[in-house]
Design a protein around this motif. Structure first.
Motif, PDB file in Angstrom:
ATOM      1  N   UNK A  39      -3.179 -26.682 -41.709  1.00 46.48           N
ATOM      2  CA  UNK A  39      -2.035 -27.497 -42.098  1.00 46.48           C
ATOM      3  C   UNK A  39      -1.655 -28.419 -40.956  1.00 46.48           C
ATOM      4  N   UNK A  40      -1.614 -29.708 -41.243  1.00 51.80           N
ATOM      5  CA  UNK A  40      -1.392 -30.690 -40.176  1.00 51.80           C
ATOM      6  C   UNK A  40      -0.416 -31.741 -40.672  1.00 51.80           C
ATOM      7  N   UNK A  41       0.804 -31.697 -40.146  1.00 49.54           N
ATOM      8  CA  UNK A  41       1.806 -32.674 -40.611  1.00 49.54           C
ATOM      9  C   UNK A  41       1.490 -34.083 -40.129  1.00 49.54           C
ATOM     10  N   UNK A  42       0.560 -34.209 -39.197  1.00 58.17           N
ATOM     11  CA  UNK A  42       0.132 -35.559 -38.790  1.00 58.17           C
ATOM     12  C   UNK A  42      -0.677 -36.231 -39.903  1.00 58.17           C
ATOM     13  N   UNK A  43      -1.040 -35.478 -40.946  1.00 59.12           N
ATOM     14  CA  UNK A  43      -1.698 -36.091 -42.113  1.00 59.12           C
ATOM     15  C   UNK A  43      -0.713 -36.915 -42.929  1.00 59.12           C
ATOM     16  N   UNK A  44       0.582 -36.754 -42.641  1.00 60.92           N
ATOM     17  CA  UNK A  44       1.612 -37.324 -43.524  1.00 60.92           C
ATOM     18  C   UNK A  44       2.619 -38.183 -42.775  1.00 60.92           C
ATOM     19  N   UNK A  45       2.298 -38.592 -41.556  1.00 59.59           N
ATOM     20  CA  UNK A  45       3.299 -39.319 -40.743  1.00 59.59           C
ATOM     21  C   UNK A  45       3.748 -40.610 -41.433  1.00 59.59           C
ATOM     22  N   UNK A  46       2.858 -41.255 -42.190  1.00 57.78           N
ATOM     23  CA  UNK A  46       3.222 -42.530 -42.821  1.00 57.78           C
ATOM     24  C   UNK A  46       4.242 -42.367 -43.946  1.00 57.78           C
ATOM     25  N   UNK A  47       4.353 -41.157 -44.507  1.00 58.50           N
ATOM     26  CA  UNK A  47       5.286 -41.005 -45.635  1.00 58.50           C
ATOM     27  C   UNK A  47       6.367 -39.950 -45.365  1.00 58.50           C
ATOM     28  N   UNK A  48       6.438 -39.445 -44.132  1.00 60.64           N
ATOM     29  CA  UNK A  48       7.324 -38.302 -43.907  1.00 60.64           C
ATOM     30  C   UNK A  48       8.805 -38.653 -44.094  1.00 60.64           C
ATOM     31  N   UNK A  49       9.139 -39.942 -44.030  1.00 59.51           N
ATOM     32  CA  UNK A  49      10.553 -40.314 -44.258  1.00 59.51           C
ATOM     33  C   UNK A  49      10.763 -40.973 -45.622  1.00 59.51           C
ATOM     34  N   UNK A  50       9.796 -40.846 -46.485  1.00 66.75           N
ATOM     35  CA  UNK A  50       9.916 -41.413 -47.836  1.00 66.75           C
ATOM     36  C   UNK A  50      11.095 -40.749 -48.565  1.00 66.75           C
ATOM     37  N   UNK A  51      11.929 -41.521 -49.270  1.00 64.21           N
ATOM     38  CA  UNK A  51      13.120 -40.922 -49.899  1.00 64.21           C
ATOM     39  C   UNK A  51      12.803 -39.884 -50.976  1.00 64.21           C
ATOM     40  N   UNK A  52      11.602 -39.910 -51.545  1.00 67.17           N
ATOM     41  CA  UNK A  52      11.269 -38.923 -52.579  1.00 67.17           C
ATOM     42  C   UNK A  52      10.412 -37.779 -52.040  1.00 67.17           C
ATOM     43  N   UNK A  53      10.354 -37.631 -50.715  1.00 64.00           N
ATOM     44  CA  UNK A  53       9.485 -36.608 -50.105  1.00 64.00           C
ATOM     45  C   UNK A  53      10.292 -35.643 -49.235  1.00 64.00           C
ATOM     46  N   UNK A  54       9.918 -34.390 -49.309  1.00 66.08           N
ATOM     47  CA  UNK A  54      10.555 -33.368 -48.470  1.00 66.08           C
ATOM     48  C   UNK A  54       9.520 -32.326 -48.065  1.00 66.08           C
ATOM     49  N   UNK A  55       9.576 -31.876 -46.825  1.00 68.30           N
ATOM     50  CA  UNK A  55       8.674 -30.799 -46.384  1.00 68.30           C
ATOM     51  C   UNK A  55       9.461 -29.493 -46.254  1.00 68.30           C
ATOM     52  N   UNK A  56       8.874 -28.424 -46.761  1.00 68.30           N
ATOM     53  CA  UNK A  56       9.471 -27.091 -46.618  1.00 68.30           C
ATOM     54  C   UNK A  56       8.401 -26.162 -46.073  1.00 68.30           C
ATOM     55  N   UNK A  57       8.721 -25.470 -44.990  1.00 66.28           N
ATOM     56  CA  UNK A  57       7.734 -24.532 -44.447  1.00 66.28           C
ATOM     57  C   UNK A  57       7.904 -23.178 -45.119  1.00 66.28           C
ATOM     58  N   UNK A  58       6.825 -22.632 -45.668  1.00 68.85           N
ATOM     59  CA  UNK A  58       6.941 -21.319 -46.309  1.00 68.85           C
ATOM     60  C   UNK A  58       5.576 -20.777 -46.694  1.00 68.85           C
ATOM     61  N   UNK A  59       5.529 -19.454 -46.810  1.00 67.80           N
ATOM     62  CA  UNK A  59       4.283 -18.740 -47.089  1.00 67.80           C
ATOM     63  C   UNK A  59       4.253 -18.366 -48.568  1.00 67.80           C
ATOM     64  N   UNK A  60       3.266 -18.825 -49.301  1.00 66.70           N
ATOM     65  CA  UNK A  60       3.221 -18.578 -50.746  1.00 66.70           C
ATOM     66  C   UNK A  60       3.071 -17.091 -51.082  1.00 66.70           C
ATOM     67  N   UNK A  61       2.596 -16.294 -50.142  1.00 66.24           N
ATOM     68  CA  UNK A  61       2.410 -14.865 -50.426  1.00 66.24           C
ATOM     69  C   UNK A  61       3.671 -14.047 -50.133  1.00 66.24           C
ATOM     70  N   UNK A  62       4.757 -14.724 -49.728  1.00 62.57           N
ATOM     71  CA  UNK A  62       6.008 -14.033 -49.409  1.00 62.57           C
ATOM     72  C   UNK A  62       6.985 -14.240 -50.575  1.00 62.57           C
ATOM     73  N   UNK A  63       7.150 -13.203 -51.426  1.00 63.27           N
ATOM     74  CA  UNK A  63       7.968 -13.395 -52.635  1.00 63.27           C
ATOM     75  C   UNK A  63       9.431 -13.729 -52.346  1.00 63.27           C
ATOM     76  N   UNK A  64       9.956 -13.192 -51.243  1.00 64.75           N
ATOM     77  CA  UNK A  64      11.369 -13.457 -50.933  1.00 64.75           C
ATOM     78  C   UNK A  64      11.542 -14.929 -50.559  1.00 64.75           C
ATOM     79  N   UNK A  65      10.657 -15.396 -49.705  1.00 66.65           N
ATOM     80  CA  UNK A  65      10.725 -16.815 -49.298  1.00 66.65           C
ATOM     81  C   UNK A  65      10.506 -17.721 -50.510  1.00 66.65           C
TER      82      UNK A  65
END
Ligand code: NAD
Ligand code: TYD
Length: 337
Positions: A39-65
């Motif tokens: 996972x590399x957030x530098x793949x998305x630097x051009x759109x990271x401030x796009x008004x329709x985009x949001x990043x959330x850090x989380x593990x898909x195998x963690x049911x609580x998260x």
């Protein structure tokens, strides 16, 4: 306009998909990614401030998260890319592949059902079908005969998605695609590894006799197929996508060297991968007929574009190879949370 929860959006294909969705659709995108080594957030630097985009850090195998993510963001659609994706790593240790690819997919299905997600798009692979001899193609009816721990864990996740449709009447579609290549691919996979090694004057490790065949597809053609399946696919159906570009590995490596103006003496034959699948080839006629999809890039166009991208974006892959890319989250995001 819908809200898409894209899992694994900081990886290779997911980041290309998010870029496509933000530029060609009005959808909102929540990128859910735990940021493994891939996972590399530098793949998305051009759109990271796009008004329709949001990043959330989380593990898909963690049911609580995941409960918190679904309750907070209330997605209409889940597009599920997140996975451990490299066959060689699965040969060394399969446990993370089972946790992420199998358990993680079931957690997402459970949360999608509980939170009334309208559609679940599961991004899978041709590797679930096993290996072909010299002739024939994989169709959607080919039995799954996965051979590596990676493909076995993906096959397990495909069956869980199928069961969710059958048992709980969930609206899920499964896409199975051949080998992708293009911008932002982590340089452990064949094409970016060979480009980077060639440019750094290193050896190009070719497994076995180099005659294994893959059906190469340019990443944006795959993303267009996932979008078509999301928009026009039928619940419970599987759609194959291939690039119509079967090539032997050795041919691919020699083409890269030719495009870079480098000599073949950099090629180095190494011990074969255990259980190495010989040939993959996709019959994509169902997606062509029913989703009105077709790949737009020939292999020659796609490889040229990819080599050009890695030449221009050398700092991107150098930061991956040194590990510096992993500081990006800390520098850009940690203070905002
Ligand atoms: P990738 O390895 O580049 O990216 C995977 C992403 O998933 C990374 O951003 C990683 O951080 C994230 N991730 C891993 N574990 C996670 C977890 N527990 N929770 C949240 N995020 C997690 O992979 P890719 O090549 O972009 O492949 C994406 C999907 O497409 C995978 O499901 C893969 O099986 C499938 N696929 C890939 C190809 C290919 O050629 N690369 C072909 C067909 C299908
Ligand atoms: P890879 O990119 O790992 O994708 P997959 O195993 O999912 O198809 O490998 C593509 C092909 O290239 C596969 O036949 C293995 C081969 N390969 C090499 O010969 N050398 C390498 O260093 C790598 C990474 C792959």
């Amino acid at each position: 306009m819908s809200k898409l929860l894209v899992t694994g959006g900081a990886g290779f294909i997911g980041s290309n998909f998010i870029r496509m969705m933000l530029s060609d659709s009005g959808h909102e995108v929540v990128n859910l990614d735990t940021l493994t080594y891939a996972g590399n957030l530098e793949n998305l630097t051009d759109i990271e401030r796009h008004p329709r985009y949001q990043f959330v850090r989380g593990d898909i195998a963690d049911p609580v998260a995941m409960e918190e993510v679904f309750a907070t963001h209330k997605p209409d659609v889940v597009v599920h890319f997140a996975a451990e994706s490299h066959v060689d790593r699965s040969v060394l240790d399969a446990s993370l592949f089972v946790r992420t690819n199998v358990t993680g997919t079931q957690v997402l299905l459970d949360k999608s059902r509980a939170h009334k997600v309208v559609r679940f798009v599961h991004v899978s692979t041709d590797e679930v079908y096993g290996s072909l001899g010299a002739w024939g193609y994989f169709t959607e009816d080919t039995p799954m005969q996965a051979n590596s721990p990676y493909s076995a864990s993906k096959a397990g996740s495909d069956l869980l998605v199928r069961a969710a449709v059958h048992t709980h009447h969930m609206d899920c579609v499964i896409t199975r695609c051949s080998n992708n290549y293009g911008p932002y691919q982590f340089p452990e996979k064949l094409i970016p590894l060979m480009i980077a090694n060639a440019l750094e004057g290193k050896q190009l490790p070719v497994y076995g006799d180099g005659k294994n065949v893959r059906d190469w597809i340019y990443v944006t053609d795959h993303c267009a197929g996932i979008r078509a399946a999301m928009e026009r696919g039928k619940a419970g159906e599987v759609y194959n996508f291939g690039g119509n570009a079967e090539r032997e590995n050795l041919f691919v490596v020699k083409e890269i060297l030719r495009l870079l103006g480098k000599g073949e003496e950099q090629i180095h034959y190494v011990k074969d991968r255990p259980g190495h699948d010989r040939r993959y080839a996709m019959d994509s006629s169902k997606a062509r007929a029913l989703l009105l999809w077709e790949p737009k890039h020939t292999f020659e166009q796609g490889l040229r574009a990819t080599v050009d991208w890695y030449l221009l974006q050398r700092p991107w892959w150098e930061r991956v190879r040194t590990g510096a890319y992993q500081d990006y989250y800390k520098q850009q995001y940690a203070n905002r949370c």
